[in-house]
Design a protein around this motif. Structure first.
Motif, PDB file in Angstrom:
ATOM      1  N   PRO A 194      -0.200   3.424   1.483  1.00  5.81           N
ATOM      2  CA  PRO A 194      -0.202   2.331   2.420  1.00  5.81           C
ATOM      3  C   PRO A 194      -1.147   1.004   2.172  1.00  5.81           C
ATOM      4  O   PRO A 194      -2.079   1.246   1.163  1.00  5.81           O
ATOM      5  CB  PRO A 194      -0.331   2.828   3.710  1.00  5.81           C
ATOM      6  N   ARG A 195      -1.157   0.012   2.850  1.00  5.88           N
ATOM      7  CA  ARG A 195      -2.250  -1.032   2.610  1.00  5.88           C
ATOM      8  C   ARG A 195      -3.288  -0.497   3.403  1.00  5.88           C
ATOM      9  O   ARG A 195      -3.283  -0.700   4.615  1.00  5.88           O
ATOM     10  CB  ARG A 195      -1.579  -2.248   3.185  1.00  5.88           C
ATOM     11  N   HIS A 196      -4.473   0.076   2.630  1.00  5.62           N
ATOM     12  CA  HIS A 196      -5.347   0.924   3.356  1.00  5.62           C
ATOM     13  C   HIS A 196      -6.628   0.286   2.641  1.00  5.62           C
ATOM     14  O   HIS A 196      -7.218   0.690   1.631  1.00  5.62           O
ATOM     15  CB  HIS A 196      -5.362   2.274   3.025  1.00  5.62           C
ATOM     16  N   ASP A 228      -1.818  -5.347  -1.549  1.00  4.18           N
ATOM     17  CA  ASP A 228      -1.163  -4.001  -1.847  1.00  4.18           C
ATOM     18  C   ASP A 228      -1.695  -3.661  -3.197  1.00  4.18           C
ATOM     19  O   ASP A 228      -2.054  -4.237  -4.095  1.00  4.18           O
ATOM     20  CB  ASP A 228       0.464  -4.303  -1.849  1.00  4.18           C
ATOM     21  N   ASP A 237      -5.411   8.858   6.062  1.00  2.91           N
ATOM     22  CA  ASP A 237      -4.618   8.484   5.101  1.00  2.91           C
ATOM     23  C   ASP A 237      -4.145   9.622   4.258  1.00  2.91           C
ATOM     24  O   ASP A 237      -4.645  10.222   3.186  1.00  2.91           O
ATOM     25  CB  ASP A 237      -5.685   7.601   3.762  1.00  2.91           C
TER      26      ASP A 237
END
Length: 197
Positions: A31-33, A4, A167
């Motif tokens: 977000p976790r991207h 994260d 995203d």
């Protein structure tokens, strides 16, 4: 356990030489991207992007409020990027290699529909690729495909622009930074981040 992102946006409202201040721009919605993490900072860079600002550490002149956001001992990958660098990203550039994650599609009457991408695939992929096939996309030439029933797996190379397309939270962060740069000057806005795994 995944990775994260945390950190904040800093501004110098009084220009170069003045102290940096933490802006009222939260990263909580990001977000976790991993594609964004890889492109911007070289963290979890499965897509093979040339990172914009990898491994710089925390800025020596980071604001006390920003430093106060650090909470856990497992933080790593501290780095920062100036708005001027973000504004110069060429979103049409391809990654230097194919994505390590093989992309999965559901085959429909309207054409393939993207399902996701992964470095690990289930029995359906193994049935067509072979029990000992390497699940790492970069082990195959770009465009390699496997099909089974209504599924297709494909080895693909990403464009840097793919990061923003998927995203909206990152686009919103960039918009907020652009607005701050219009008020304070391009050289007076930066993003400082770290990661927790």
């Amino acid at each position: 356990m995944g990775t994260d992102i945390a950190g904040g946006v800093e501004i110098r409202p009084h220009g170069p030489g003045s102290p940096w201040l933490l802006a009222d721009v939260s990263l909580d919605a990001l977000p976790r991207h991993y594609d964004a993490f890889g492109l911007l900072f070289g963290v979890q860079n499965y897509a093979g992007f040339e990172p914009v600002a990898p491994g710089r550490g925390l800025p020596e002149d980071a604001s006390p409020d920003l430093l106060g956001l650090q909470l856990v001992d497992s933080e790593h990958g501290h780095t920062w990027v100036a708005w001027t660098q973000l504004a110069r990203i060429d979103w049409s550039v391809q990654a230097s290699r194919v994505d390590d994650r093989i992309h999965e599609y559901k085959l429909t009457s309207e054409g393939p529909r993207f399902v996701g991408k992964s470095g690990h695939h289930g029995r359906a992929w193994r049935a067509v690729a072979g029990e000992h096939a390497d699940p790492k996309g970069s082990s195959y030439p770009e465009g390699t495909e496997w099909r089974a029933d209504d599924r297709m797996w494909r080895v693909e190379r990403l464009l840097q622009g793919d990061v923003l397309r998927v995203d909206p939270q990152l686009r919103a962060l960039f918009d907020a930074m652009r607005n701050l740069a219009e008020r304070h000057g391009d050289n007076n806005v930066r993003l400082v981040v770290w990661f927790d795994s």
